[in-house]
Write an enzyme that holds these catalytic residues in place. Sequence first.
Site, PDB file in Angstrom:
ATOM      1  N   HIS A  14       7.045   9.134  15.629  1.00 36.79           N
ATOM      2  CA  HIS A  14       7.182   9.044  17.082  1.00 36.79           C
ATOM      3  C   HIS A  14       8.459   8.298  17.420  1.00 36.79           C
ATOM      4  O   HIS A  14       8.884   7.400  16.671  1.00 36.79           O
ATOM      5  CB  HIS A  14       5.979   8.327  17.687  1.00 36.79           C
ATOM      6  CG  HIS A  14       4.674   9.017  17.448  1.00 36.79           C
ATOM      7  ND1 HIS A  14       4.240  10.086  18.190  1.00 36.79           N
ATOM      8  CD2 HIS A  14       3.717   8.795  16.511  1.00 36.79           C
ATOM      9  CE1 HIS A  14       3.068  10.492  17.750  1.00 36.79           C
ATOM     10  NE2 HIS A  14       2.719   9.727  16.729  1.00 36.79           N
ATOM     11  N   SER A  43      -7.754   2.592  -3.290  1.00 37.12           N
ATOM     12  CA  SER A  43      -8.411   2.505  -1.985  1.00 37.12           C
ATOM     13  C   SER A  43      -7.463   2.017  -0.894  1.00 37.12           C
ATOM     14  O   SER A  43      -6.634   1.134  -1.110  1.00 37.12           O
ATOM     15  CB  SER A  43      -9.594   1.540  -2.057  1.00 37.12           C
ATOM     16  OG  SER A  43     -10.490   1.906  -3.074  1.00 37.12           O
ATOM     17  N   ASN A  71     -11.586  10.699  -2.575  1.00 39.02           N
ATOM     18  CA  ASN A  71     -12.847  10.025  -2.305  1.00 39.02           C
ATOM     19  C   ASN A  71     -13.101   9.966  -0.791  1.00 39.02           C
ATOM     20  O   ASN A  71     -12.371  10.564  -0.010  1.00 39.02           O
ATOM     21  CB  ASN A  71     -12.818   8.630  -2.934  1.00 39.02           C
ATOM     22  CG  ASN A  71     -14.177   8.169  -3.404  1.00 39.02           C
ATOM     23  OD1 ASN A  71     -15.175   8.370  -2.722  1.00 39.02           O
ATOM     24  ND2 ASN A  71     -14.211   7.526  -4.565  1.00 39.02           N
ATOM     25  N   THR A  78       6.235   3.249   2.371  1.00 37.96           N
ATOM     26  CA  THR A  78       7.225   3.657   3.371  1.00 37.96           C
ATOM     27  C   THR A  78       8.489   4.230   2.750  1.00 37.96           C
ATOM     28  O   THR A  78       9.320   4.788   3.463  1.00 37.96           O
ATOM     29  CB  THR A  78       7.613   2.460   4.255  1.00 37.96           C
ATOM     30  OG1 THR A  78       8.176   1.430   3.432  1.00 37.96           O
ATOM     31  CG2 THR A  78       6.397   1.912   4.995  1.00 37.96           C
ATOM     32  N   ARG A  89       6.310  -2.797 -11.696  1.00 33.23           N
ATOM     33  CA  ARG A  89       6.876  -2.563 -13.023  1.00 33.23           C
ATOM     34  C   ARG A  89       6.691  -1.102 -13.402  1.00 33.23           C
ATOM     35  O   ARG A  89       6.005  -0.352 -12.710  1.00 33.23           O
ATOM     36  CB  ARG A  89       6.199  -3.454 -14.068  1.00 33.23           C
ATOM     37  CG  ARG A  89       4.718  -3.192 -14.266  1.00 33.23           C
ATOM     38  CD  ARG A  89       4.177  -4.035 -15.408  1.00 33.23           C
ATOM     39  NE  ARG A  89       2.733  -3.895 -15.598  1.00 33.23           N
ATOM     40  CZ  ARG A  89       2.144  -2.916 -16.291  1.00 33.23           C
ATOM     41  NH1 ARG A  89       2.866  -1.941 -16.849  1.00 33.23           N
ATOM     42  NH2 ARG A  89       0.828  -2.880 -16.418  1.00 33.23           N
TER      43      ARG A  89
END
Length: 205
Positions: free
Chosen positions: A113, A149, A83, A172, A190
């Site tokens: 970095h 989103s 989107n 992460t 879950r």
Amino acid sequence: MTEREKMLSGEIYDPTDKELEQLRLNARKLARKYNLTDEDQPEEQAQILQELLPTTEELPYLQAPVYFDYGCNTFFGKFSSANFNFTCLDVCEIHIGDNVMIGPNVTLATPMHPLLPEERNIRKREDGSFYNLEYAKPITIKDNCWLASNVVVCGGVTIGEGCVIGAGSVVTRDIPPYSLAAGNPCRVIRKITEKDHMPDGIEKN
């Protein structure tokens, strides 16, 4: 090794390398060109995407605007889509499987970095030009995932098949297959199971 080879292998590299600068410029020009097209220009959009994503055999549906670092380092499977405001920092390779749904404002960010500022900061060459050093880690999103989103996926992450990543999540770490996961940092809430079927009337393929 060239700087491009170092970059793709996850080693420290110099992003001011001329070859890399030209590849980024080409990708950004193509993205800007694509962002000026509309949905009623499918042939023009397909032509641009073929240049922007030369390693992808079946082109995804991308709702403009989109942003890429290189384009050539991103691989889409069949029937995948993104989107508005899809940002793809494909310094290392990004592999997106079949039937992956990507919501608005999603960022896939492979660059890394150094943590120490003296290693991260701009440097000056003897000829007076400036550069910095960075590295990257690949991202893999397996088949049949939905990223809602404002999701951010960081370098080095693999999202397993059939996952749903909740809106606003920062991923992460790896997410195991068929997980409902959300949060910052993103955590598994879950498993997604047969109990999650929609009410009768929606056929399962």
